[in-house]
Design an enzyme around this catalytic site. Structure first.
Site, PDB file in Angstrom:
ATOM      1  N   PRO A 177      -3.400  -9.069   5.120  1.00 11.09           N
ATOM      2  CA  PRO A 177      -3.714 -10.155   6.046  1.00 11.09           C
ATOM      3  C   PRO A 177      -3.240  -9.915   7.481  1.00 11.09           C
ATOM      4  CG  PRO A 177      -3.027 -11.072   3.960  1.00 11.09           C
ATOM      5  CD  PRO A 177      -2.804  -9.592   3.855  1.00 11.09           C
TER       6      PRO A 177
ATOM      7  N   GLY B  88      -5.329 -17.864   7.291  1.00 11.54           N
ATOM      8  CA  GLY B  88      -5.064 -16.635   6.561  1.00 11.54           C
ATOM      9  C   GLY B  88      -4.547 -15.533   7.443  1.00 11.54           C
ATOM     10  N   CYS B  89      -5.442 -14.651   7.874  1.00  8.01           N
ATOM     11  CA  CYS B  89      -5.022 -13.456   8.605  1.00  8.01           C
ATOM     12  C   CYS B  89      -4.485 -13.760   9.999  1.00  8.01           C
ATOM     13  CB  CYS B  89      -6.178 -12.456   8.670  1.00  8.01           C
ATOM     14  SG  CYS B  89      -6.657 -11.846   7.037  1.00  8.01           S
ATOM     15  N   VAL B  90      -4.986 -14.814  10.640  1.00 11.30           N
ATOM     16  CA  VAL B  90      -4.434 -15.187  11.948  1.00 11.30           C
ATOM     17  C   VAL B  90      -2.992 -15.652  11.788  1.00 11.30           C
ATOM     18  CG1 VAL B  90      -4.588 -16.860  13.841  1.00 11.30           C
ATOM     19  CG2 VAL B  90      -6.647 -15.684  13.038  1.00 11.30           C
TER      20      VAL B  90
ATOM     21  N   THR C  78      -0.655 -12.793  11.068  1.00  7.66           N
ATOM     22  CA  THR C  78      -0.419 -11.990  12.271  1.00  7.66           C
ATOM     23  C   THR C  78       0.538 -12.688  13.222  1.00  7.66           C
ATOM     24  OG1 THR C  78      -2.581 -10.922  12.050  1.00  7.66           O
ATOM     25  CG2 THR C  78      -1.571 -10.911  14.243  1.00  7.66           C
TER      26      THR C  78
END
Length: 208
Positions: free
Chosen positions: A117, A146-148, A151
């Site tokens: 992710p 999710g991935c945001v 990060t």
């Protein structure tokens, strides 16, 4: 109405941008932006892609570094145990769903593949940011929950100032989108209108 988070000290200060920002673009690949694919017809993500394209125009004009990623795997053997069917079925090297969206992609960007992710997890992103003397990251992309979010958390953990232009992130569901933006704004990042982020970028020295 009382906010129990603010009542005990969450969101008690702002972070602000530093002297050397970079823009991070999370997973604006065809899988999420092209309606031919199962995940590609989500309106919030399309709107975020379009607004991010505008912000990137401002960033590139100020020589602000841009790092963009897509997600892909060699086979099921190197893929984490995703519960998302489209990822299991299509996110493989060479599949057209892994191509960067043309509204986002620029050959001058640092573009690479990730397989978790976060844009930071076992990728060369840290090396790129250190080489560019970056102290601030502006996180855009999908999906917000999710991935945001992953990060953002990793960028915070590495000690970067983290800014999130709210219109430049998208998700399948607006409730989850808003909830996650609100939560990272309490803890890890400054979530701001994209216009304010662009004003910050325009205010950088020309040599940036």
């Amino acid at each position: 109405m009382s906010d129990p988070y603010r009542d005990v000290g969450y969101a008690s200060c702002g972070i602000g941008g530093g002297r050397r920002p970079a823009v991070l673009v999370v997973d604006f690949q065809a899988a999420f932006t092209d309606p031919r694919y199962p995940l590609g017809g989500l309106p919030l993500i399309h709107a975020a892609r379009d607004r991010t394209a505008q912000l990137l125009g401002v960033a590139r004009a100020r020589n602000v570094p841009v790092a963009a990623c897509y997600t892909a795997y060699c086979s099921g053997k190197d893929m984490p145990l995703w519960k998302v069917k489209a990822v299991r079925d299509e996110f493989f090297y060479g599949h057209p769903c892994t191509a960067m969206d043309p509204k986002i992609h620029d050959p001058g960007d640092f573009t690479y593949c990730k397989n978790a992710p976060s844009m930071f997890f076992q990728t060369p992103l840290i090396t790129f940011l250190v080489r560019q003397n970056v102290d601030t990251v502006i996180v855009t992309g999908c999906t917000t929950s999710g991935c945001v979010r992953a990060t953002v958390v990793d960028a915070f953990s590495y000690g970067f100032r983290v800014l999130v232009p709210e219109e430049c992130c998208g998700d399948a569901d607006e409730v989850q989108h808003r909830s996650n933006l609100q939560d990272v704004n309490r803890r890890y990042a400054d979530v701001q209108p994209a216009d304010e982020i662009e004003a910050y970028l325009r205010g950088l020295p020309a040599s940036a």
